[in-house]
Write an enzyme that holds these catalytic residues in place. Structure first.
Site, PDB file in Angstrom:
ATOM      1  N   CYS A   9      39.777  40.791  52.663  1.00 31.09           N
ATOM      2  CA  CYS A   9      39.348  42.021  51.998  1.00 31.09           C
ATOM      3  C   CYS A   9      39.276  43.118  53.046  1.00 31.09           C
ATOM      4  O   CYS A   9      39.746  42.946  54.168  1.00 31.09           O
ATOM      5  CB  CYS A   9      38.023  41.832  51.249  1.00 31.09           C
ATOM      6  SG  CYS A   9      36.570  41.603  52.299  1.00 31.09           S
ATOM      7  N   ASN A  12      35.584  42.209  55.410  1.00 30.14           N
ATOM      8  CA  ASN A  12      35.223  40.812  55.680  1.00 30.14           C
ATOM      9  C   ASN A  12      33.711  40.611  55.758  1.00 30.14           C
ATOM     10  O   ASN A  12      33.214  39.768  56.504  1.00 30.14           O
ATOM     11  CB  ASN A  12      35.920  40.298  56.951  1.00 30.14           C
ATOM     12  CG  ASN A  12      35.878  38.775  57.132  1.00 30.14           C
ATOM     13  OD1 ASN A  12      35.828  38.292  58.257  1.00 30.14           O
ATOM     14  ND2 ASN A  12      35.907  38.031  56.052  1.00 30.14           N
ATOM     15  N   CYS A  14      31.935  41.187  52.419  1.00 35.40           N
ATOM     16  CA  CYS A  14      31.538  40.997  51.018  1.00 35.40           C
ATOM     17  C   CYS A  14      32.455  40.004  50.296  1.00 35.40           C
ATOM     18  O   CYS A  14      32.141  38.831  50.169  1.00 35.40           O
ATOM     19  CB  CYS A  14      31.518  42.329  50.262  1.00 35.40           C
ATOM     20  SG  CYS A  14      30.205  43.476  50.779  1.00 35.40           S
ATOM     21  N   ARG A  15      33.598  40.501  49.826  1.00 37.31           N
ATOM     22  CA  ARG A  15      34.429  39.692  48.936  1.00 37.31           C
ATOM     23  C   ARG A  15      35.105  38.503  49.614  1.00 37.31           C
ATOM     24  O   ARG A  15      35.068  37.392  49.092  1.00 37.31           O
ATOM     25  CB  ARG A  15      35.492  40.563  48.252  1.00 37.31           C
ATOM     26  CG  ARG A  15      34.885  41.595  47.318  1.00 37.31           C
ATOM     27  CD  ARG A  15      35.904  42.619  46.859  1.00 37.31           C
ATOM     28  NE  ARG A  15      36.377  43.420  47.994  1.00 37.31           N
ATOM     29  CZ  ARG A  15      37.391  44.276  47.933  1.00 37.31           C
ATOM     30  NH1 ARG A  15      38.059  44.422  46.796  1.00 37.31           N
ATOM     31  NH2 ARG A  15      37.746  44.984  48.990  1.00 37.31           N
ATOM     32  N   SER A  16      35.747  38.723  50.767  1.00 36.13           N
ATOM     33  CA  SER A  16      36.477  37.602  51.364  1.00 36.13           C
ATOM     34  C   SER A  16      35.559  36.502  51.905  1.00 36.13           C
ATOM     35  O   SER A  16      35.865  35.326  51.722  1.00 36.13           O
ATOM     36  CB  SER A  16      37.497  38.076  52.400  1.00 36.13           C
ATOM     37  OG  SER A  16      36.889  38.745  53.476  1.00 36.13           O
ATOM     38  N   ASP A 125      35.035  45.921  44.727  1.00 35.93           N
ATOM     39  CA  ASP A 125      34.275  45.823  45.966  1.00 35.93           C
ATOM     40  C   ASP A 125      32.808  46.144  45.688  1.00 35.93           C
ATOM     41  O   ASP A 125      32.467  47.288  45.370  1.00 35.93           O
ATOM     42  CB  ASP A 125      34.847  46.803  46.997  1.00 35.93           C
ATOM     43  CG  ASP A 125      34.276  46.590  48.384  1.00 35.93           C
ATOM     44  OD1 ASP A 125      33.195  45.959  48.503  1.00 35.93           O
ATOM     45  OD2 ASP A 125      34.898  47.071  49.346  1.00 35.93           O
TER      46      ASP A 125
END
Length: 156
Positions: A9, A12, A14-16, A125
């Site tokens: 993401c 690196n 939050c999402r990934s 996000d």
């Protein structure tokens, strides 16, 4: 056979990392963790060295998943050779992943929600939306779909 997956993401934090630790949890519960190597990375340098964003840590902890020790790292062009699948969270991530990796000659770069049966859609996000539950649901659906595809040999 080891399947090497890199979730990517923007930052690196939050999402990934959410996807990294959800996927590690899913493969562990399926008893196949020895068949997977799973990491996550950023397309930007903004958060390098920073830990997982606290609301993401809390969301993972709600589901009994830890992420201790994880700090943001940047995607490098050499990662393209190191991983079988590089999975981006949104269209901007995918564009930046292709730029950093010098293209996608082997068809390794994919969108997360493709695995949830929603090709062309982005994982929002939560840094901007503040909606960590929706991101959790999207990441979980993507990881579950990915695990199914890999188990049936349809890993692309």
């Amino acid at each position: 056979m080891m399947i090497r997956i890199l979730f990517v993401c923007h930052g690196n934090i939050c999402r990934s990392p959410m996807a990294e630790f959800v996927m590690k949890d899913l493969v562990s519960k399926a008893g196949v963790e020895d068949q997977f190597y799973i990491e996550s990375a950023a397309t930007s340098t903004e958060e390098i060295g920073n830990p997982v964003y606290p609301p993401v840590r809390r969301k993972l902890a709600e589901h009994g998943i830890g992420c201790a020790g994880k700090t943001a790292q940047q995607l490098r062009d050499s990662d393209y050779g190191r991983f079988d699948l590089l999975i981006g969270m949104d269209k901007a991530n995918l564009r930046n992943m292709c730029r950093i990796c010098g293209g996608d000659p082997y068809g390794k770069i994919h969108a997360m929600l493709k695995y949830a049966g929603r090709p062309g859609e982005d994982v929002a996000d939560p840094w901007y939306t503040g909606d960590f539950e929706t991101t959790w649901q999207d990441v979980l659906a993507g990881c579950r779909g990915l695990l199914e595809r890999v188990k049936t040999g349809e890993d692309s």
